[in-house]
Design an enzyme around this catalytic site. Structure first.
Site, mmCIF file in Angstrom:
data_model
loop_
_atom_site.group_PDB
_atom_site.id
_atom_site.type_symbol
_atom_site.label_atom_id
_atom_site.label_comp_id
_atom_site.label_asym_id
_atom_site.label_seq_id
_atom_site.Cartn_x
_atom_site.Cartn_y
_atom_site.Cartn_z
ATOM 1 N N LYS A 47 0.837 -1.209 0.000
ATOM 2 C CA LYS A 47 0.000 0.000 0.000
ATOM 3 C C LYS A 47 0.873 1.260 0.000
ATOM 4 O O LYS A 47 1.921 1.285 0.628
ATOM 5 C CB LYS A 47 -0.886 -0.057 1.257
ATOM 6 C CG LYS A 47 -1.695 1.179 1.535
ATOM 7 C CD LYS A 47 -2.832 1.358 0.558
ATOM 8 C CE LYS A 47 -3.522 2.714 0.722
ATOM 9 N NZ LYS A 47 -4.181 3.153 -0.524
ATOM 10 N N CYS A 80 -0.387 11.969 -7.636
ATOM 11 C CA CYS A 80 -0.780 12.715 -6.443
ATOM 12 C C CYS A 80 -0.397 14.179 -6.646
ATOM 13 O O CYS A 80 0.496 14.488 -7.436
ATOM 14 C CB CYS A 80 -0.123 12.127 -5.192
ATOM 15 S SG CYS A 80 1.635 11.863 -5.342
ATOM 16 N N GLY A 105 -7.120 -4.230 -14.607
ATOM 17 C CA GLY A 105 -8.133 -5.205 -14.994
ATOM 18 C C GLY A 105 -7.629 -6.615 -15.192
ATOM 19 O O GLY A 105 -8.344 -7.453 -15.761
ATOM 20 N N GLY A 165 -4.673 -6.129 -9.273
ATOM 21 C CA GLY A 165 -5.213 -5.179 -8.304
ATOM 22 C C GLY A 165 -6.599 -5.578 -7.840
ATOM 23 O O GLY A 165 -6.765 -6.411 -6.939
HETATM 24 C C1 LIG Z 1 -8.702 0.506 -3.218
HETATM 25 C C2 LIG Z 1 -7.518 0.877 -4.092
HETATM 26 C C3 LIG Z 1 -6.424 1.513 -3.524
HETATM 27 C C4 LIG Z 1 -5.311 1.865 -4.326
HETATM 28 N N1 LIG Z 1 -4.229 2.465 -3.743
HETATM 29 C C5 LIG Z 1 -3.149 2.760 -4.510
HETATM 30 C C6 LIG Z 1 -1.974 3.330 -3.929
HETATM 31 O O1 LIG Z 1 -1.880 3.513 -2.693
HETATM 32 N N2 LIG Z 1 -0.938 3.658 -4.749
HETATM 33 C C7 LIG Z 1 -0.986 3.430 -6.114
HETATM 34 O O2 LIG Z 1 -0.020 3.738 -6.820
HETATM 35 N N3 LIG Z 1 -2.070 2.856 -6.686
HETATM 36 C C8 LIG Z 1 -3.139 2.527 -5.920
HETATM 37 N N4 LIG Z 1 -4.233 1.935 -6.503
HETATM 38 C C9 LIG Z 1 -4.229 1.640 -7.954
HETATM 39 C C10 LIG Z 1 -3.901 0.171 -8.220
HETATM 40 O O3 LIG Z 1 -2.625 -0.172 -7.741
HETATM 41 C C11 LIG Z 1 -3.973 -0.131 -9.741
HETATM 42 O O4 LIG Z 1 -3.039 0.671 -10.432
HETATM 43 C C12 LIG Z 1 -5.352 0.112 -10.329
HETATM 44 O O5 LIG Z 1 -6.370 -0.290 -9.427
HETATM 45 C C13 LIG Z 1 -5.574 -0.598 -11.665
HETATM 46 O O6 LIG Z 1 -5.400 -1.988 -11.543
HETATM 47 P P1 LIG Z 1 -6.640 -3.030 -11.316
HETATM 48 O O7 LIG Z 1 -7.649 -2.714 -12.373
HETATM 49 O O8 LIG Z 1 -6.024 -4.380 -11.446
HETATM 50 O O9 LIG Z 1 -7.166 -2.749 -9.943
HETATM 51 C C14 LIG Z 1 -5.341 1.578 -5.715
HETATM 52 C C15 LIG Z 1 -6.457 0.918 -6.259
HETATM 53 C C16 LIG Z 1 -7.528 0.564 -5.482
HETATM 54 C C17 LIG Z 1 -8.686 -0.160 -6.116
#
Ligand SMILES: Cc1cc2nc3c(=O)[nH]c(=O)nc-3n(C[C@H](O)[C@H](O)[C@H](O)COP(=O)(O)O)c2cc1C
Length: 308
Positions: free
Chosen positions: A48, A133, A248, A269
């Site tokens: 995280k 950010c 995804g 993710g």
């Molecule tokens: C609940 C949640 C919290 C996330 N927190 C972070 C984070 O702290 N830092 C970051 O770089 N990306 C964060 N992400 C983005 C994910 O790491 C990822 O890049 C994004 O969800 C796309 O991938 P996915 O479709 O497999 O979830 C977060 C995503 C979700 C859903």
């Protein structure tokens, strides 16, 4: 079949036993997922997002389900780098699996201090720099939406953490993702991961309110896979450093599609919200999926997308 991967960086390489990583913010600090699989069977764990000081995150509701995905506005809640280094990192099997620490900050200087703090931690294999950010010291524009700001952060982290592989995580919420990718490569990034979430919004019609307290949030899950694939394909053609695909990915076939588009590794993710064993089963199923699709090695598959 050998599915180990080396992410060859400009300064530091990152060796992974397989190309399956977890995505930051979706896998806690890793330890929460030990009931669902062996952490050491993964290529790496991206923890995280960490900041120098603890952060409470945004008010609730901050997660809402959407068609084929979810929206979140968690607001980068975390306990801060000291608690992570003291209490979480020692409990992770970092000798057997690459631990990648996702970092974010509100200024270039804060990024540098955070990176310097983590550079001294033996258990940290790499830093993933979250540039999605706001740069508070620079009017609040996102670092990752401006090639100059993205490069400044990359350079600062690179210099502050000379012992670590530096991966920069790109945002899809830009007009031209390749210009940001080239800027961070020129600034010394060892690799890029793409993509972070896609800016979105949901409304609660009966209440006539936004579904998220923060009004807007980041869309993730299978809904964004086509956007992520497009970004990986574009970025892999624009830079020489390795690209890590994220967005995804929920099964071995998805992972192979990203590698075909040019990724060297992938991150799971939202898949871990759908099924907490998702990353573990994907890693276990990858060799059989390679056989099914006639893939003789990941190197042979990578970037071999036919355009004729
Ligand atoms: C609940 C949640 C919290 C996330 N927190 C972070 C984070 O702290 N830092 C970051 O770089 N990306 C964060 N992400 C983005 C994910 O790491 C990822 O890049 C994004 O969800 C796309 O991938 P996915 O479709 O497999 O979830 C977060 C995503 C979700 C859903």
């Amino acid at each position: 079949m050998d599915i180990s991967v080396t992410l060859r960086g400009q300064t530091r390489d990152l060796v992974l036993k397989n190309p399956v990583l977890t995505a930051s913010g979706t896998f806690g600090n890793g330890l929460e997922f030990t009931p669902y699989g062996d952490l050491a069977s993964l290529g790496g764990i991206v923890v995280k997002g960490l900041s120098l000081e603890p952060r409470p995150g945004n008010p609730c509701p901050r997660i809402v389900e959407t068609v084929a995905g979810m929206l979140n506005a968690v607001g980068l809640q975390n306990d801060g780098v000291e608690v992570f280094c003291r209490e979480k990192l020692p409990a992770l099997p970092w000798r057997e699996v690459a631990v990648i620490v996702n970092i974010y900050a509100a200024s270039v200087d804060e990024f540098a201090r955070l990176a310097a703090r983590l550079d001294g931690e033996e258990g940290v294999a790499a830093l993933e720099v979250n540039v999605s950010c706001p740069n508070v010291a620079h009017g609040g524009a996102l670092f990752g939406q401006d090639p100059l700001q993205a490069a400044a952060v990359t350079r600062a982290v690179r210099e502050a953490a000379p012992r670590k592989h530096v991966m920069v995580k790109l945002s899809p919420n830009v007009t031209d993702i390749t210009s940001i990718a080239r800027a961070v490569e020129d600034a010394g990034a060892d690799s890029v991961s793409c993509i972070n979430t896609v800016l979105g919004m949901a409304v609660d019609l009966p209440a006539r309110r936004p579904a998220l307290a923060n009004v807007v949030g980041g869309l993730s899950g299978p809904a964004i896979k086509p956007v992520a694939l497009r970004c990986v394909w574009q970025v892999a053609r624009a830079v020489k450093i390795p690209v890590i695909g994220v967005g995804g990915i929920v099964c071995a076939r998805d992972a192979l599609e990203f590698i075909l588009a040019g990724a060297r590794a992938v991150q799971v993710g939202t898949g871990s919200f759908i099924r907490p064993d998702c990353a573990f089963s994907l890693a276990a199923e990858l060799p059989a999926a390679c056989e099914q699709f006639g893939v003789t090695s990941l190197d042979e598959l990578r970037g071999s997308l036919r355009l004729d």
